[in-house]
Design an enzyme around this catalytic site. Sequence first.
Site, PDB file in Angstrom:
ATOM      1  N   HIS A  52       0.872  -1.257  -0.018  1.00  0.00           N
ATOM      2  CA  HIS A  52       0.143   0.136  -0.100  1.00  0.00           C
ATOM      3  C   HIS A  52       0.869   1.325  -0.005  1.00  0.00           C
ATOM      4  CE1 HIS A  52       1.048  -0.730   4.102  1.00  0.00           C
ATOM      5  NE2 HIS A  52       1.197   0.608   4.271  1.00  0.00           N
TER       6      HIS A  52
ATOM      7  N   HIS B 197       6.553   6.352  -1.160  1.00  0.00           N
ATOM      8  CA  HIS B 197       7.199   5.101  -1.306  1.00  0.00           C
ATOM      9  C   HIS B 197       6.405   3.753  -1.104  1.00  0.00           C
ATOM     10  CE1 HIS B 197       7.328   5.801   3.069  1.00  0.00           C
ATOM     11  NE2 HIS B 197       7.503   4.612   3.228  1.00  0.00           N
TER      12      HIS B 197
END
Length: 202
Positions: A45, A132
């Site tokens: 995620h 990220h």
Amino acid sequence: MSDAVLRTFVAVPLPAPVRAALGDLSARIRTGGLRGRWVPPENLHLTLAFLGDTEARAVAPIRAALTRAAAGCQAFDLTPAGLGVFPGPRRPRVLWVGLQGGLEALGALAEAVGSALAAIGFPLPRRGAVGHLTLARAKEVFDPEALAAVFQRHGGFAGPPFHVHRIVLYRSQLGAGPARYSPLAEAALGAAGAPFTTGGEP
Ligand code: ATP
Ligand code: MG
């Protein structure tokens, strides 16, 4: 149980093809010999804000705040690209895939989420560097030689582009093995007044 405490965070769920591509990359890196705790593909995620301990009764106002924040942000596109480590090359503990494309929009979304939560009196969520996708965490630090080989081999990785059009408040349950995430609330980007939904496929 209205005073129950949940561990929560806000994230952008990744479409299945993106999770599959990143899971495939993880598998190749792991097979190459880098040792760490690998995020299972279904858990991959994009974190926007970590709230941590959250009273269950705060979930409804948080849901409303997220809906307001999301409604004021337009949807955008991102492409997974490249590799990096946190906190830095001298002490590599977290291995991640970077993102390209709508990074300004992503930053604006994270800001909007942070402000909306602050506006309801929620302690300003701790925000790591947004942008990220965590693949793995080392027990202490990654082996430098193995990591160098990973960067050499996979540093040019690029995954399928994806459309960011919703954010999700997740509950995270830690225990033995990987964390278990479950959606508590969802909000659509650029859709003022859209109804809340919970559950469903990320
Ligand atoms: P585990 O802790 O078992 O490795 P996890 O990190 O996936 O699993 P959580 O610790 O509940 O599960 O974290 C949920 C999300 O919030 C992850 O994206 C994690 O990187 C992020 N996160 C966790 N703690 C913090 C923190 N203190 N600051 C910023 N982000 C955090
Ligand atoms: Mg964690």
